[in-house]
Design a protein around this motif. Structure first.
Motif, PDB file in Angstrom:
ATOM      1  N   ASP A 133     -14.743  12.623  -3.259  1.00 36.59           N
ATOM      2  CA  ASP A 133     -13.395  12.195  -3.666  1.00 36.59           C
ATOM      3  C   ASP A 133     -12.695  11.474  -2.518  1.00 36.59           C
ATOM      4  O   ASP A 133     -12.018  10.460  -2.720  1.00 36.59           O
ATOM      5  N   TYR A 134     -12.833  12.009  -1.317  1.00 42.33           N
ATOM      6  CA  TYR A 134     -12.213  11.394  -0.127  1.00 42.33           C
ATOM      7  C   TYR A 134     -12.774   9.984   0.070  1.00 42.33           C
ATOM      8  O   TYR A 134     -12.024   9.053   0.374  1.00 42.33           O
ATOM      9  N   ARG A 135     -14.089   9.838  -0.107  1.00 45.28           N
ATOM     10  CA  ARG A 135     -14.704   8.521   0.033  1.00 45.28           C
ATOM     11  C   ARG A 135     -14.058   7.515  -0.927  1.00 45.28           C
ATOM     12  O   ARG A 135     -13.736   6.393  -0.546  1.00 45.28           O
ATOM     13  N   ALA A 136     -13.888   7.938  -2.172  1.00 48.41           N
ATOM     14  CA  ALA A 136     -13.341   7.030  -3.185  1.00 48.41           C
ATOM     15  C   ALA A 136     -11.894   6.653  -2.867  1.00 48.41           C
ATOM     16  O   ALA A 136     -11.508   5.476  -2.951  1.00 48.41           O
ATOM     17  N   PHE A 137     -11.069   7.636  -2.504  1.00 54.67           N
ATOM     18  CA  PHE A 137      -9.662   7.362  -2.222  1.00 54.67           C
ATOM     19  C   PHE A 137      -9.525   6.545  -0.936  1.00 54.67           C
ATOM     20  O   PHE A 137      -8.713   5.615  -0.863  1.00 54.67           O
ATOM     21  N   HIS A 138     -10.319   6.861   0.070  1.00 57.11           N
ATOM     22  CA  HIS A 138     -10.299   6.106   1.324  1.00 57.11           C
ATOM     23  C   HIS A 138     -10.674   4.644   1.065  1.00 57.11           C
ATOM     24  O   HIS A 138     -10.036   3.726   1.608  1.00 57.11           O
ATOM     25  N   ALA A 139     -11.681   4.416   0.232  1.00 65.66           N
ATOM     26  CA  ALA A 139     -12.100   3.044  -0.079  1.00 65.66           C
ATOM     27  C   ALA A 139     -10.981   2.276  -0.778  1.00 65.66           C
ATOM     28  O   ALA A 139     -10.759   1.088  -0.506  1.00 65.66           O
ATOM     29  N   ALA A 140     -10.267   2.956  -1.684  1.00 71.55           N
ATOM     30  CA  ALA A 140      -9.160   2.299  -2.385  1.00 71.55           C
ATOM     31  C   ALA A 140      -8.035   1.929  -1.424  1.00 71.55           C
ATOM     32  O   ALA A 140      -7.435   0.846  -1.529  1.00 71.55           O
ATOM     33  N   LEU A 141      -7.725   2.801  -0.486  1.00 70.60           N
ATOM     34  CA  LEU A 141      -6.710   2.496   0.527  1.00 70.60           C
ATOM     35  C   LEU A 141      -7.151   1.330   1.406  1.00 70.60           C
ATOM     36  O   LEU A 141      -6.371   0.410   1.690  1.00 70.60           O
ATOM     37  N   GLU A 142      -8.398   1.348   1.832  1.00 73.74           N
ATOM     38  CA  GLU A 142      -8.912   0.287   2.700  1.00 73.74           C
ATOM     39  C   GLU A 142      -8.924  -1.056   1.984  1.00 73.74           C
ATOM     40  O   GLU A 142      -8.675  -2.101   2.594  1.00 73.74           O
ATOM     41  N   ALA A 143      -9.216  -1.029   0.682  1.00 71.33           N
ATOM     42  CA  ALA A 143      -9.301  -2.280  -0.085  1.00 71.33           C
ATOM     43  C   ALA A 143      -7.962  -3.011  -0.142  1.00 71.33           C
ATOM     44  O   ALA A 143      -7.927  -4.233  -0.286  1.00 71.33           O
ATOM     45  N   LEU A 144      -6.861  -2.272  -0.006  1.00 72.54           N
ATOM     46  CA  LEU A 144      -5.542  -2.912  -0.036  1.00 72.54           C
ATOM     47  C   LEU A 144      -5.315  -3.773   1.200  1.00 72.54           C
ATOM     48  O   LEU A 144      -4.603  -4.787   1.145  1.00 72.54           O
ATOM     49  N   GLY A 145      -5.875  -3.358   2.326  1.00 66.82           N
ATOM     50  CA  GLY A 145      -5.715  -4.116   3.564  1.00 66.82           C
ATOM     51  C   GLY A 145      -4.321  -4.027   4.166  1.00 66.82           C
ATOM     52  O   GLY A 145      -3.957  -4.834   5.028  1.00 66.82           O
ATOM     53  N   ARG A 146      -3.552  -3.045   3.725  1.00 67.16           N
ATOM     54  CA  ARG A 146      -2.175  -2.857   4.204  1.00 67.16           C
ATOM     55  C   ARG A 146      -1.757  -1.433   3.870  1.00 67.16           C
ATOM     56  O   ARG A 146      -2.432  -0.756   3.087  1.00 67.16           O
ATOM     57  N   PRO A 147      -0.649  -0.957   4.435  1.00 69.11           N
ATOM     58  CA  PRO A 147      -0.160   0.360   4.028  1.00 69.11           C
ATOM     59  C   PRO A 147       0.122   0.412   2.526  1.00 69.11           C
ATOM     60  O   PRO A 147       0.621  -0.555   1.946  1.00 69.11           O
ATOM     61  N   ALA A 148      -0.220   1.505   1.919  1.00 69.97           N
ATOM     62  CA  ALA A 148      -0.089   1.647   0.465  1.00 69.97           C
ATOM     63  C   ALA A 148       1.203   2.346   0.091  1.00 69.97           C
ATOM     64  O   ALA A 148       1.791   3.082   0.878  1.00 69.97           O
ATOM     65  N   ARG A 149       1.627   2.111  -1.143  1.00 72.49           N
ATOM     66  CA  ARG A 149       2.653   2.924  -1.769  1.00 72.49           C
ATOM     67  C   ARG A 149       1.914   3.916  -2.663  1.00 72.49           C
ATOM     68  O   ARG A 149       1.232   3.528  -3.600  1.00 72.49           O
ATOM     69  N   VAL A 150       2.027   5.203  -2.346  1.00 71.34           N
ATOM     70  CA  VAL A 150       1.264   6.233  -3.051  1.00 71.34           C
ATOM     71  C   VAL A 150       2.227   7.184  -3.744  1.00 71.34           C
ATOM     72  O   VAL A 150       3.146   7.733  -3.116  1.00 71.34           O
ATOM     73  N   ALA A 151       2.018   7.372  -5.034  1.00 77.66           N
ATOM     74  CA  ALA A 151       2.760   8.387  -5.780  1.00 77.66           C
ATOM     75  C   ALA A 151       1.916   9.651  -5.817  1.00 77.66           C
ATOM     76  O   ALA A 151       0.778   9.636  -6.291  1.00 77.66           O
ATOM     77  N   VAL A 152       2.455  10.739  -5.281  1.00 81.05           N
ATOM     78  CA  VAL A 152       1.766  12.024  -5.285  1.00 81.05           C
ATOM     79  C   VAL A 152       2.367  12.875  -6.406  1.00 81.05           C
ATOM     80  O   VAL A 152       3.573  13.152  -6.393  1.00 81.05           O
ATOM     81  N   ILE A 153       1.540  13.249  -7.358  1.00 81.66           N
ATOM     82  CA  ILE A 153       2.000  14.069  -8.482  1.00 81.66           C
ATOM     83  C   ILE A 153       1.677  15.523  -8.155  1.00 81.66           C
ATOM     84  O   ILE A 153       0.523  15.931  -8.133  1.00 81.66           O
TER      85      ILE A 153
END
Length: 386
Positions: A133-153
């Motif tokens: 799961d960490y791999r998948a979320f880390h890849a999504a963050l990296e793909a943005l190429g910038r700081p993300a806006r993350v909604a934590v539910i």
């Protein structure tokens, strides 16, 4: 040929048990079966890795191949057990029938999602409960190429730890949950509000008392609609709405289970001879404690039992250390509802004492500078499972 001792699950419980077993028995055939990559990693690092900017490879101490070599065990990765035949002592894996001598279920718990995720945004909605799961979320963050806006539910333990970690890593965080204050299952409301204030001062937005109404695609982003008609826009959504023990395999095999997990006695034995359970999936003598210390104690006790020394597990009065550096929090949740919470301190340095009808301490929660009292209070608190 003797059927091996077989462990299903490669999280901290499964691998921890395998390590303990090998210390006591160097020759017994052992097999570990896991649906994921089988890498040996420290689960607590999952919620501290983004602040430290750790790539997934830095979290893994050993690969599954190294685990197999070091512990002289068969490790089968990306393998899903479909059924357990408790009477024949076999597992079904596709067309294969695999015998076992003794079986340990360490299948853990899965993130609970109390709402459906539309297909249009499924690739932007995550839960992080293991290294894959960490791999998948880390890849999504990296793909943005910038700081993300993350909604934590979710504003429980996992949600708060990830929110703090992501904010420390430079990402913009907004939290959404129906409860009035963070950590509702660990601390009384005034201490939760103290953590919420620390989060807001750090730039996070906290939408407490609000429930998720909709998730919709908004270009490359996700529109998160709330029950009051408002919405927020996020690059990614992290769902942290609790964990549910993975009991389906055990239930289909006829073992006694409930929402609290697979029922075991204090020797971690299930209702079926030859089958044991430990970790997040196990409800031990009525207690399911999804924390590291009970898990490690269970692995040590079960290893002794499985190597010929029947050992009952005990859980001490072990406080939970919440990984929120913005405001340190330590909690020992009472096993039953307290007669009252007695709250002392000022500002964000708070002590909350859970007391029974006779005024005896049955739990506590601490924030800020008061966390230094954890050892003092733990010495007089009752054990979780004595």
């Amino acid at each position: 040929m003797t059927a091996p001792l077989t462990i299903i699950g490669s999280g901290m419980a499964g691998l921890g048990l395998l390590r303990q077993l090998r210390q006591l028995d160097r020759t017994r055939p052992m097999t570990l079966i896991t649906a994921d990559s089988g890498d040996d990693y420290s689960k607590p690092l999952l919620s501290t890795g983004f602040a430290k900017r750790l790539p997934p490879m830095r979290l893994a101490a050993r690969s599954a191949l190294e685990v197999a070599d070091d512990l002289d065990a068969v490790v089968r990765t990306h393998t899903r057990v479909e059924a357990i035949d408790a009477e024949a002592r076999t597992l079904t894996i596709g067309a294969e029938t695999l015998p076992w001598g003794e079986l340990v279920l360490a299948t853990g718990a899965a993130p609970a999602r109390p709402f459906a995720v539309p297909e249009a945004v499924a690739d932007r909605v995550f839960s992080v409960n293991d290294l894959d799961d960490y791999r998948a979320f880390h890849a999504a963050l990296e793909a943005l190429g910038r700081p993300a806006r993350v909604a934590v539910i979710g504003i429980g333990l996992v949600g708060c730890e990830f929110a703090n970690d992501l904010a420390a890593g430079g990402h913009a965080v907004e939290m959404v949950a129906p409860e009035p204050a963070p950590l509702p299952r660990l601390v009384p409301e005034p201490l939760g509000h103290a953590l919420g204030e620390a989060f807001r001062e750090a730039g996070m937005a906290l939408h407490a008392g609000r429930t998720l109404a909709t998730l919709e695609a908004e270009g490359s982003r996700v529109s998160v609609g709330l029950d009051d008609g408002s919405s927020l826009s996020a690059d990614l959504v992290l769902v942290a709405t609790g964990l549910a023990p993975r009991t389906a395999l055990a239930e289909s095999a006829g073992l006694a289970v409930s929402e609290a997990g697979i029922h075991t006695d204090r020797r971690l034995a299930t209702s079926s001879p030859g089958i044991h359970a430990l970790g997040d999936v196990a409800c031990v003598d009525g207690v399911n404690a999804m924390y590291v210390q009970p898990l490690l104690a269970s692995a040590k006790a079960l290893a002794r039992t499985l190597t010929g020394t029947p050992t009952a597990v005990t859980y001490g009065p072990w406080p939970v250390l919440v990984k929120t550096p913005l405001l340190p929090v330590v909690a020992l949740p009472p096993a039953r509802s307290p007669s009252r919470w007695r709250i002392e301190g000022e500002g964000r340095d708070l002590t909350a004492l859970a007391e029974d009808e006779e005024g005896r301490l049955i739990g506590f929660a601490l924030t800020g500078g008061c966390v230094r009292r954890k050892v003092e209070l733990a010495r007089v608190a009752p054990p979780l499972l004595g």
